[in-house]
Design an enzyme around this catalytic site. Structure first.
Site, mmCIF file in Angstrom:
data_model
loop_
_atom_site.group_PDB
_atom_site.id
_atom_site.type_symbol
_atom_site.label_atom_id
_atom_site.label_comp_id
_atom_site.label_asym_id
_atom_site.label_seq_id
_atom_site.Cartn_x
_atom_site.Cartn_y
_atom_site.Cartn_z
ATOM 1 N N ARG A 128 -13.096 -82.548 52.874
ATOM 2 C CA ARG A 128 -12.716 -81.329 53.670
ATOM 3 C C ARG A 128 -13.220 -80.037 52.901
ATOM 4 O O ARG A 128 -12.533 -79.009 53.102
ATOM 5 C CB ARG A 128 -11.333 -81.343 54.100
ATOM 6 C CG ARG A 128 -11.016 -82.421 54.904
ATOM 7 C CD ARG A 128 -9.681 -82.336 55.637
ATOM 8 N NE ARG A 128 -9.145 -83.338 56.516
ATOM 9 C CZ ARG A 128 -8.548 -84.440 55.956
ATOM 10 N NH1 ARG A 128 -8.102 -84.446 54.768
ATOM 11 N NH2 ARG A 128 -8.192 -85.325 56.702
ATOM 12 N N LYS A 179 -24.126 -70.113 56.523
ATOM 13 C CA LYS A 179 -24.543 -71.064 57.611
ATOM 14 C C LYS A 179 -25.223 -72.363 56.921
ATOM 15 O O LYS A 179 -25.903 -72.380 56.129
ATOM 16 C CB LYS A 179 -25.574 -70.538 58.310
ATOM 17 C CG LYS A 179 -25.043 -69.398 59.335
ATOM 18 C CD LYS A 179 -25.973 -69.018 60.256
ATOM 19 C CE LYS A 179 -25.544 -67.943 61.495
ATOM 20 N NZ LYS A 179 -26.476 -67.467 62.355
ATOM 21 N N GLU A 198 -39.105 -62.691 56.490
ATOM 22 C CA GLU A 198 -37.646 -62.383 56.704
ATOM 23 C C GLU A 198 -37.277 -60.996 55.794
ATOM 24 O O GLU A 198 -36.316 -60.372 56.311
ATOM 25 C CB GLU A 198 -36.663 -63.590 56.253
ATOM 26 C CG GLU A 198 -36.895 -64.893 56.663
ATOM 27 C CD GLU A 198 -35.847 -64.827 58.154
ATOM 28 O OE1 GLU A 198 -35.372 -64.092 58.471
ATOM 29 O OE2 GLU A 198 -36.170 -66.078 58.918
ATOM 30 N N LYS A 213 -27.764 -58.481 53.976
ATOM 31 C CA LYS A 213 -27.278 -59.522 54.576
ATOM 32 C C LYS A 213 -25.816 -59.485 54.372
ATOM 33 O O LYS A 213 -24.872 -59.964 55.109
ATOM 34 C CB LYS A 213 -28.126 -60.935 54.007
ATOM 35 C CG LYS A 213 -27.283 -62.051 54.753
ATOM 36 C CD LYS A 213 -28.375 -63.160 55.055
ATOM 37 C CE LYS A 213 -27.521 -64.407 55.803
ATOM 38 N NZ LYS A 213 -28.470 -65.436 56.174
ATOM 39 N N GLU A 264 -20.516 -64.752 63.228
ATOM 40 C CA GLU A 264 -21.289 -64.392 64.126
ATOM 41 C C GLU A 264 -20.720 -64.121 65.435
ATOM 42 O O GLU A 264 -21.239 -64.764 66.515
ATOM 43 C CB GLU A 264 -22.743 -65.202 64.415
ATOM 44 C CG GLU A 264 -23.821 -64.747 64.983
ATOM 45 C CD GLU A 264 -25.096 -65.277 64.786
ATOM 46 O OE1 GLU A 264 -25.258 -65.626 63.738
ATOM 47 O OE2 GLU A 264 -25.770 -65.552 65.882
ATOM 48 N N ARG A 288 -23.577 -60.041 63.324
ATOM 49 C CA ARG A 288 -24.467 -60.845 62.574
ATOM 50 C C ARG A 288 -25.679 -61.306 63.518
ATOM 51 O O ARG A 288 -26.810 -61.697 62.827
ATOM 52 C CB ARG A 288 -23.654 -62.165 61.991
ATOM 53 C CG ARG A 288 -24.794 -63.299 61.320
ATOM 54 C CD ARG A 288 -23.657 -64.209 60.392
ATOM 55 N NE ARG A 288 -24.513 -64.825 59.696
ATOM 56 C CZ ARG A 288 -23.984 -65.528 58.757
ATOM 57 N NH1 ARG A 288 -22.800 -65.900 58.387
ATOM 58 N NH2 ARG A 288 -24.834 -66.556 58.031
ATOM 59 N N ASN A 341 -31.031 -62.040 63.615
ATOM 60 C CA ASN A 341 -31.988 -62.841 64.591
ATOM 61 C C ASN A 341 -33.076 -61.814 65.066
ATOM 62 O O ASN A 341 -33.760 -62.802 65.971
ATOM 63 C CB ASN A 341 -31.110 -63.618 65.540
ATOM 64 C CG ASN A 341 -30.039 -64.661 65.133
ATOM 65 O OD1 ASN A 341 -30.512 -65.124 63.936
ATOM 66 N ND2 ASN A 341 -28.981 -64.961 65.499
ATOM 67 N N HIS A 398 -36.278 -63.829 66.072
ATOM 68 C CA HIS A 398 -35.970 -65.282 66.197
ATOM 69 C C HIS A 398 -36.130 -65.779 67.634
ATOM 70 O O HIS A 398 -36.411 -66.832 67.578
ATOM 71 C CB HIS A 398 -34.818 -65.711 65.448
ATOM 72 C CG HIS A 398 -34.698 -65.325 63.947
ATOM 73 N ND1 HIS A 398 -35.193 -64.136 63.114
ATOM 74 C CD2 HIS A 398 -34.840 -66.442 62.849
ATOM 75 C CE1 HIS A 398 -35.074 -64.202 62.017
ATOM 76 N NE2 HIS A 398 -34.840 -65.797 61.780
ATOM 77 N N HIS A 423 -38.401 -68.961 67.772
ATOM 78 C CA HIS A 423 -37.883 -70.384 68.223
ATOM 79 C C HIS A 423 -38.634 -70.839 69.260
ATOM 80 O O HIS A 423 -39.020 -71.974 69.195
ATOM 81 C CB HIS A 423 -36.449 -70.274 68.416
ATOM 82 C CG HIS A 423 -35.523 -70.193 67.167
ATOM 83 N ND1 HIS A 423 -34.247 -69.407 67.326
ATOM 84 C CD2 HIS A 423 -36.097 -70.137 65.774
ATOM 85 C CE1 HIS A 423 -33.909 -69.466 66.001
ATOM 86 N NE2 HIS A 423 -34.767 -70.027 65.237
ATOM 87 N N HIS A 430 -41.823 -70.930 59.788
ATOM 88 C CA HIS A 430 -40.503 -70.338 60.485
ATOM 89 C C HIS A 430 -40.963 -68.665 60.095
ATOM 90 O O HIS A 430 -40.732 -67.796 61.010
ATOM 91 C CB HIS A 430 -39.406 -70.576 59.713
ATOM 92 C CG HIS A 430 -38.184 -69.911 60.177
ATOM 93 N ND1 HIS A 430 -37.697 -70.007 61.696
ATOM 94 C CD2 HIS A 430 -37.405 -69.183 59.480
ATOM 95 C CE1 HIS A 430 -36.643 -68.961 61.763
ATOM 96 N NE2 HIS A 430 -36.352 -68.582 60.571
HETATM 97 N N1 GLY Z 1 -30.125 -66.603 59.381
HETATM 98 C C1 GLY Z 1 -29.374 -65.945 60.070
HETATM 99 C C2 GLY Z 1 -28.003 -65.785 59.478
HETATM 100 O O1 GLY Z 1 -27.530 -66.160 58.691
HETATM 101 O O2 GLY Z 1 -27.291 -65.415 60.300
#
Ligand code: GLY
Length: 370
Positions: A122, A144, A186, A228, A238, A242, A246, A249, A253, A267
């Site tokens: 956990r 993430k 990025e 960031k 998010e 956040r 993107n 993106h 995608h 990417h």
């Molecule tokens: N790569 C986008 C984020 O971490 O929200």
């Protein structure tokens, strides 16, 4: 030349340390976190050949014993099978909750190992040691973590913040120019979404940075991580802001799906092209000036990067099919596609109020230049 960016997330706060030579200092940096002088490292074979010995030597210098698991490289490693392998190996290593697991590699390793640590007992602490530019400025920071499903990328995951990030900028010297520039997509994104001065700085300095200037690399990684960290601190899971991360993106995608998530389009290359398309749509909607998309594309060209759909080798589907692929994106909320649009360089915002016809027109024009 060492810089530290703090990510102030209360009980989940951590530092991102940026600079050359950090693998050699990893033991001294990690040792204060350890209840016992022992860590488990998960990496992949290509990265292991380049950096694992240096990391283990850095740990051993501080008296830290390490065991390592080497996985195959590539996106297919972000799978249920490898999640099971990593989790069971960590259990075999008798990793306890207060122990530390080290993820050594690019975004694939960081995402997979982070997710294994999120669910193991956990929640086990982990340290990200990102070795690609993309991982240093984006995926290693912000918590993430995920694996891929047959239905799409990153669909099974959790938010699990690392306890420390060590971004050794020397590891960037081992990237191919293409991989470095893909990660640069990025970096540029941060200037475009929220810092016009940073974008201008990149216009002036990014060619020398790509050429190998370490001081410029540290500054670019630091500014990207600062941006960031600030966004993640305000919106960790998010719920709103956040999503600015993107930018480019949604287009990316769709293009990645159309090209099979492979070598035809990396990417960060898709992000770079996607940023250009997002600015083009913004300009057609009268949100930003016509000069802004031209400036984005001029910078990509100056960097020798893929700029237009015509730079993607092989066939692409038509505009309708690309729009359909955008509709498969994770960011679809209640059936509505959210876009990150821009009022200018450094001034992005999230909106669902984008006419599909304008997106189709931009895609059709971009495809007709192929
Ligand atoms: N790569 C986008 C984020 O971490 O929200």
């Amino acid at each position: 030349m060492r810089e530290t960016v703090h990510v102030p997330l209360g009980a989940r706060a951590y530092d991102v340390v940026i600079g050359p030579g950090l693998l050699a200092q990893a033991g001294a940096l990690i040792s204060p976190m350890l209840p016992r002088p022992r860590v488990a490292i998960v990496t992949e074979t290509r990265v292991a050949a380049l950096h694992l010995d240096a990391l283990r030597a850095g740990l051993a210098a501080a008296g830290i014993q390490s065991e390592a698991l080497e996985l195959p490289p590539g996106e297919t490693t972000k799978s249920w099978a490898h999640l099971e392998q990593v989790s069971e190996w960590l259990l075999d290593q008798k990793i306890e909750r207060r122990d530390v697991v080290i993820a050594l590699g690019g975004g694939v390793i960081g995402d997979l190992v982070g997710f294994a640590c999120a669910i193991l007992r956990r929640g086990v602490r982990f340290v990200q040691v990102p070795t690609s530019l993309l991982a240093q400025v984006d995926s290693s920071v912000g918590g993430k973590t995920a694996i891929n499903a047959s239905q799409g990328k990153n669909l099974i995951g959790a938010f699990h913040q690392p306890s420390l990030v060590l971004a050794d900028t020397d590891t960037l010297n081992t990237l191919t120019p293409r991989d470095f520039l893909s990660g640069y997509g990025e970096v540029m994104k941060y200037g475009l979404l929220g810092d016009a001065d940073f974008f201008e700085w990149l216009e002036q300095n990014a060619p020398a940075m790509a050429g190998g200037d370490m001081g410029l690399r540290v500054r670019a990684v630091k500014r990207s991580v600062e941006m960031k960290a600030a966004i993640v601190t305000r919106d960790e899971t998010e719920q709103g802001e956040r999503a600015l991360l993107n930018l480019g993106h949604t287009f990316c995608h769709a293009l990645e799906a159309a090209t099979g998530y492979g070598d035809r389009l990396l990417h960060g290359e898709g992000v770079a092209i996607g940023c250009g398309l997002a600015f083009e749509v913004s300009s057609r909607l009268g949100l930003c000036s016509q000069e802004d998309p031209s400036r984005v594309r001029a910078h990509l060209k100056a960097m020798g990067m893929k700029t237009d759909l015509s730079d993607i080798p092989g066939d692409l589907p038509g505009a309708e099919a690309l729009l359909e692929l955008m509709g498969q994106d994770k960011k679809v909320v209640a059936g509505t596609l959210n876009f990150v649009m821009a009022r200018g360089i450094g001034d992005a915002f999230v909106t669902s109020d984008v006419s599909s016809q304008v997106v189709l027109d931009v895609l059709n024009d971009a495809l007709s230049m192929r």
